[in-house]
Design an enzyme around this catalytic site. Sequence first.
Site, PDB file in Angstrom:
ATOM      1  N   ASP A  18      -6.853   4.707   9.626  1.00 54.01           N
ATOM      2  CA  ASP A  18      -8.119   4.786   9.114  1.00 54.01           C
ATOM      3  C   ASP A  18      -8.736   3.571   8.411  1.00 54.01           C
ATOM      4  O   ASP A  18      -9.950   3.391   8.277  1.00 54.01           O
ATOM      5  CB  ASP A  18      -8.304   5.884   8.234  1.00 54.01           C
ATOM      6  CG  ASP A  18      -8.328   7.259   9.116  1.00 54.01           C
ATOM      7  OD1 ASP A  18      -8.331   7.266  10.059  1.00 54.01           O
ATOM      8  OD2 ASP A  18      -7.946   8.306   8.169  1.00 54.01           O
ATOM      9  N   HIS A  27       0.775  -1.134  -0.092  1.00 49.63           N
ATOM     10  CA  HIS A  27       0.127   0.233   0.081  1.00 49.63           C
ATOM     11  C   HIS A  27       0.926   1.360   0.015  1.00 49.63           C
ATOM     12  O   HIS A  27       0.513   2.245   0.225  1.00 49.63           O
ATOM     13  CB  HIS A  27      -0.927   0.046   1.146  1.00 49.63           C
ATOM     14  CG  HIS A  27      -2.425  -0.767   0.716  1.00 49.63           C
ATOM     15  ND1 HIS A  27      -2.318  -2.098   0.813  1.00 49.63           N
ATOM     16  CD2 HIS A  27      -3.238  -0.277   0.148  1.00 49.63           C
ATOM     17  CE1 HIS A  27      -3.497  -2.529   0.472  1.00 49.63           C
ATOM     18  NE2 HIS A  27      -4.231  -1.399  -0.096  1.00 49.63           N
ATOM     19  N   GLU A  41     -10.644  13.778  14.248  1.00 45.05           N
ATOM     20  CA  GLU A  41     -10.313  13.971  12.648  1.00 45.05           C
ATOM     21  C   GLU A  41     -10.860  15.131  12.375  1.00 45.05           C
ATOM     22  O   GLU A  41     -11.634  15.827  13.028  1.00 45.05           O
ATOM     23  CB  GLU A  41     -10.114  12.827  11.874  1.00 45.05           C
ATOM     24  CG  GLU A  41      -9.055  11.703  12.289  1.00 45.05           C
ATOM     25  CD  GLU A  41      -8.901  10.528  11.058  1.00 45.05           C
ATOM     26  OE1 GLU A  41      -9.218  10.924   9.914  1.00 45.05           O
ATOM     27  OE2 GLU A  41      -8.329   9.723  11.419  1.00 45.05           O
TER      28      GLU A  41
END
Length: 540
Positions: free
Chosen positions: A168, A97, A281
């Site tokens: 997240d 990723h 956030e």
Amino acid sequence: MAQEIVVLLFVIYRLISTVGLTVGPTELLQLSKNGGAQFSLDSSDIAKASVDFGGLSSQVEPMAVMRPSSASDVVSLVRSAYHSAQGFPVSARGHGHSINGQASAPGGVVIDMSHSPATNPASRSRSVPVYSPTLGGHYVDVWGGELWIDVLNWTLEYGGLAPKSWTDYLYLSVGGTLSNAGISGQAFHHGPQISNVYELDVVTGKGEVVTCSEKENQELFYGVLGGLGQFGVITRARIALEHAPKRVRWIRVLYSDFASFTRDQEHLISLHGSDKFDYIEGFVITDESLINNWRSSFFSPRNPIKLSSLSSHGKVLYCLEVTKNYDDATAGTVDQEVEALLKELKFIPGTMFTTDLSYIDFLDRVHKAELKLRSKGLWEVPHPWLNLFVPASKIRNFDRGVFKGILDNRTSGPVLIYPMNKHKWDQRSSVVTPDEDVFYLVAFLRSAVPDSTEQSQTLEYLTQQNERILEFCASSGIEIKQYLPHYKTQPEWAQHFGRKWARFIQRKSEFDPKSILAVGQRIFEPMGSHSSLVPFRASS
Ligand code: FAD
């Protein structure tokens, strides 16, 4: 087994013939004997190991992909690389990723860490969570390539426990996020994931497996945390756990005034004890980002919000996103607690959106967006992401110059913004953050749309916009640090690490003297003159 030995011999033959390496028969025998590692030269495996989530450029291919069955397979491979005359690149790959080929191993071997011994019937099964009276809490030992979603499912099943600090998105590997930091809205309170790990097993660049912690082999422990894979392969991590709450109250409120937005965010992260939110956030809203915000399932057709209805509030809006966890015992008081916390805030009246969901559904929220994007063919597109840590004292300049300036209402994806407390970050780790008590993550999570006729959605446009943002920070004296950093030259890396650079080099020479590991980060020159440590050349 015979077939694996043949494949392995072929891998080594290719390594020797292509890059002139010398690997002795003893190492060969040892590698193949050491158990269930599978080596693949299959073109589809090689192709998969040569691309990542960024999809920005095709990387130089590895020669082979290894799927380890245990840590000793990793030891055997790294030892062979280290003891061969020149060494060959070895990179651990979590789930690929990264954005810029950080997990690649040009001409060498990529270790596919997602091939988990925990799920391999030939090896021991996962360990169950343990209570430690010394630590005063629970922990679980996991394989370095485990995905966080699997760790969560496992610890919930065994005792209703969960890690404390998150990202997240949960389809990231433990070793991959610990090599960076691992951050989300819980970091203001718990610190990043690297602040929530007690112990590691690490295979160093010399092929030695070392157990390390705050007390034991401290230099390696802190080096590896945030160390961009430079000092060893994490094969086991001991993760701190807490009792998982059952449910989450998830709230979003809007601001048009940036100063009020950041003042409220900074106020909320300064709160202690139980009278605080559990996750904080925020994100930037432009007209376009309402449509392109794949992280947001909030502004759904059933609950529509049009920027035009808020046009009197200005071109750019800011969304504060908070949660409060609760379970059966606290369900009766959660409304009151949330109300008391919100009462202090200065958001636009009438812009509160609330939802209620299970803890696991909240933590796994981005995966739902992923499935939607995949179904539309919009997941496997180029991702020119830019993640910055911005000092709190400069965040208003950043807003004026970037959100209200350079972005020009075009974001091509979510733009996250949330503050964190520096004292929750252990300064002994390799990661670097700005020199202020509070700093913000600002994350431009862009997707380029191939063949788009809209110029602002092209890879070229977005890449140039990233450069403009970095240039703006440099020329305005905003001393940002890149998170998930990507640099091409040695002076840039030296500047990035600042005071930590000398120690970083020292750790490299101690734990990976031949510069074998994680060459895709492009910090140290891979292979070639391998007798000593060479910083990456500026021209590359
Ligand atoms: P890879 O990309 O495979 O590897 C990253 C680096 O770590 C490479 O250099 C590799 O060699 C090294 N490495 C991998 N495994 C090991 C190991 N076991 N031991 C030593 N080195 C290793 N980050 C956050 O902090 N918070 C977020 O909320 C967040 N959300 C994300 C959402 C999405 C959709 C994506 C794509 C990424 C997100 N990230 C986030 C970034 C993520 O943390 C990085 O991509 C990170 O690299 C983890 O990905 P990975 O496990 O696939 O690692």
